[in-house]
Design a protein around this motif. Structure first.
Motif, mmCIF file in Angstrom:
data_model
loop_
_atom_site.group_PDB
_atom_site.id
_atom_site.type_symbol
_atom_site.label_atom_id
_atom_site.label_comp_id
_atom_site.label_asym_id
_atom_site.label_seq_id
_atom_site.Cartn_x
_atom_site.Cartn_y
_atom_site.Cartn_z
ATOM 1 N N ILE A 325 0.836 -1.198 0.000
ATOM 2 C CA ILE A 325 0.000 0.000 0.000
ATOM 3 C C ILE A 325 0.875 1.254 0.000
ATOM 4 O O ILE A 325 1.875 1.344 0.726
ATOM 5 N N LEU A 326 0.480 2.234 -0.807
ATOM 6 C CA LEU A 326 1.155 3.530 -0.858
ATOM 7 C C LEU A 326 0.151 4.606 -0.453
ATOM 8 O O LEU A 326 -0.950 4.680 -1.016
ATOM 9 N N GLN A 341 1.858 13.182 -3.682
ATOM 10 C CA GLN A 341 3.059 12.610 -3.083
ATOM 11 C C GLN A 341 2.704 11.228 -2.546
ATOM 12 O O GLN A 341 1.741 11.060 -1.800
ATOM 13 N N LEU A 342 3.479 10.229 -2.950
ATOM 14 C CA LEU A 342 3.237 8.853 -2.532
ATOM 15 C C LEU A 342 4.259 8.437 -1.482
ATOM 16 O O LEU A 342 5.453 8.677 -1.642
ATOM 17 N N THR A 343 3.771 7.812 -0.409
ATOM 18 C CA THR A 343 4.637 7.320 0.655
ATOM 19 C C THR A 343 4.417 5.822 0.828
ATOM 20 O O THR A 343 3.274 5.376 1.001
ATOM 21 N N GLN A 373 -7.020 5.191 2.676
ATOM 22 C CA GLN A 373 -8.123 5.997 2.174
ATOM 23 C C GLN A 373 -8.349 5.724 0.689
ATOM 24 O O GLN A 373 -7.436 5.284 -0.027
ATOM 25 N N VAL A 374 -9.578 5.992 0.251
ATOM 26 C CA VAL A 374 -9.856 5.975 -1.184
ATOM 27 C C VAL A 374 -8.941 6.998 -1.860
ATOM 28 O O VAL A 374 -8.815 8.137 -1.393
ATOM 29 N N GLY A 375 -8.291 6.601 -2.926
ATOM 30 C CA GLY A 375 -7.324 7.473 -3.590
ATOM 31 C C GLY A 375 -5.890 7.078 -3.318
ATOM 32 O O GLY A 375 -4.978 7.504 -4.037
ATOM 33 N N ASP A 376 -5.669 6.259 -2.267
ATOM 34 C CA ASP A 376 -4.334 5.698 -2.060
ATOM 35 C C ASP A 376 -4.052 4.685 -3.167
ATOM 36 O O ASP A 376 -4.924 4.379 -3.989
ATOM 37 N N ALA A 377 -2.848 4.141 -3.187
ATOM 38 C CA ALA A 377 -2.457 3.263 -4.280
ATOM 39 C C ALA A 377 -1.807 1.997 -3.746
ATOM 40 O O ALA A 377 -1.530 1.875 -2.548
ATOM 41 N N ALA A 378 -1.586 1.064 -4.653
ATOM 42 C CA ALA A 378 -0.898 -0.176 -4.304
ATOM 43 C C ALA A 378 -0.020 -0.579 -5.477
ATOM 44 O O ALA A 378 -0.367 -0.337 -6.638
ATOM 45 N N THR A 379 1.131 -1.169 -5.189
ATOM 46 C CA THR A 379 2.025 -1.608 -6.252
ATOM 47 C C THR A 379 2.403 -3.069 -6.022
ATOM 48 O O THR A 379 2.553 -3.516 -4.866
ATOM 49 N N LEU A 380 2.544 -3.792 -7.093
ATOM 50 C CA LEU A 380 2.800 -5.223 -7.016
ATOM 51 C C LEU A 380 4.161 -5.490 -6.403
ATOM 52 O O LEU A 380 5.151 -4.816 -6.707
ATOM 53 N N ILE A 381 4.207 -6.486 -5.509
ATOM 54 C CA ILE A 381 5.476 -6.921 -4.935
ATOM 55 C C ILE A 381 6.111 -7.915 -5.887
ATOM 56 O O ILE A 381 5.535 -8.956 -6.187
ATOM 57 N N SER A 382 7.276 -7.588 -6.378
ATOM 58 C CA SER A 382 7.951 -8.437 -7.359
ATOM 59 C C SER A 382 8.446 -9.717 -6.710
ATOM 60 O O SER A 382 8.803 -9.757 -5.540
#
Length: 385
Positions: A325-326, A341-343, A373-382
């Motif tokens: 989660i970002l 800004q992504l953390t 929160q809605v609007g946060d992001a997620a990136t795949l774990i390689s």
């Protein structure tokens, strides 16, 4: 219009070499045969074939020139190049309708450290191409050359790309820089983070060439084609590729001759063939620039220990995939403009339910995702992490 001459077939064969696994790829490249120069055409077609094989396999294309030069001096070669290309062979060569077609077969060991998230496809928004100076299109009435170039480019990108899902925007974007509201609207309405804009900067006629003209005919003239292309990440406001492509060919028609760029006749001319090669090169450059970009899934709903993502099987997501989660927060830059800004957080989620365009993922430890929160992001774990 010759759109299917470039082909790529994955040969479903695997070779074991120690602990490494190589796949055999067969690719066909194509080049225009100009003035009977088969040597130059053969080199260009071979480079095209090698580039497509490398792109499809997920390997880097930085070794294309080295591989091509080797192939031109021998029919088979063995090359150690960062563990990517092992054995390349020329399978066949044909000449047809003014083109040279070269088919190669390559054993490729993709570099294990090359890119993460290769399994996921990025949504690429394509702004329709525009002719910057429409007066240059008067001779031949080539006013639809921008539309035709857009169509051919998209076809070439679909043929060569394993990294993107392509969507054509309804209107051209002419602004040099997009506002935060414009960028947000593009992502919200079309689901794309990456934007490609292009313009035809020069389609003018040059000076007379050759001597094959008489008082009742117009002289042959050189005609130019200059493509200015920009690929950007509109979320990060980052330019990934900015490139100018140019070519020219003899325009052997009378000034009163009308030839539509949307017809087969146009694309069989020397000028049309030259443009097609430029568009093919541009499509491959875009694929190379995009494929190592990290794809982000937006969180559209939070339900205790689960989140709904706007990525699905269409983009290559699979049940069981884990994501980080970002947190996304807005801030104003030094010009007072809003920026994202992504953390990176320590929260991990795993995909449990999947549709074509979305996925439910739940906390790996079944923790409440109270801070998400809605609007946060997620990136795949390689898998490499």
């Amino acid at each position: 219009m010759r759109l299917s001459a470039l082909s790529l077939v994955l040969m479903a064969l695997s070779l074991l070499s120690g602990n490494a696994v190589a796949d055999w790829y067969e690719a066909t490249g194509q080049a225009v045969l100009r003035a009977g120069d088969k040597v130059a055409a053969r080199k260009a077609a071979t480079e095209d074939a090698v580039r497509k094989a490398l792109l499809y396999s997920g390997a880097s294309i930085r070794t294309v020139q080295q591989v091509t030069d080797g192939l031109l001096t021998q029919e088979s070669m063995f090359l150690h190049s960062q563990g990517e290309v092992q054995n390349v062979q020329i399978v066949s060569e044909t000449e047809e309708n003014g083109y040279i077609n070269v088919t190669i077969r390559a054993d490729i060991y993709p570099d294990q450290n090359q890119c993460a998230n290769l399994q996921l496809k990025k949504q690429l928004l394509v702004s329709p191409f525009i002719i910057e100076n429409r007066e240059q299109a008067v001779v031949g009435q080539l006013y639809e050359l921008d539309q035709a170039s857009t169509s051919v480019f998209m076809q070439k990108l679909e043929e060569s790309s394993a990294s993107s899902l392509i969507k054509l925007l309804p209107q051209s974007i002419r602004q040099q820089e997009l506002s935060y509201a414009d960028r947000s609207a593009l992502q919200r309405n079309y689901g794309g983070r990456y934007l490609l804009k292009a313009s035809l900067a020069d389609v003018s006629l040059g000076e007379r060439v050759g001597n094959n003209w008489t008082f009742w005919s117009d002289p042959d003239r050189e005609r130019f084609y200059q493509l200015q292309l920009e690929l950007s990440d509109i979320q990060e406001q980052k330019v990934l590729l900015s490139q100018k492509y140019q070519t020219s060919a003899v325009w052997g028609f009378r000034e009163t001759t009308v030839i539509s760029p949307k017809t087969q006749r146009f694309w069989q001319t020397d000028y049309g063939k030259s443009i097609e090669r430029v568009l093919n090169a541009a499509a491959q450059d875009v694929e190379e620039a995009l494929r190592c970009e990290t794809i982000l899934a937006d969180i559209t709903l939070v339900n205790q220990h689960k989140v709904l993502l706007n990525l699905g099987s269409k983009q290559g997501l699979k049940t069981g995939d884990e994501l980080t989660i970002l947190f996304r927060r807005q801030h104003k830059d030094r010009f007072g403009q809003l920026q994202d800004q992504l953390t990176v957080s320590e929260l991990k989620v795993k995909v449990k339910e999947l549709t074509h365009t979305s996925a439910w993922a739940e906390s790996v430890n079944m923790e409440l995702l109270a801070n998400v929160q809605v609007g946060d992001a997620a990136t795949l774990i390689s898998d490499k992490e």
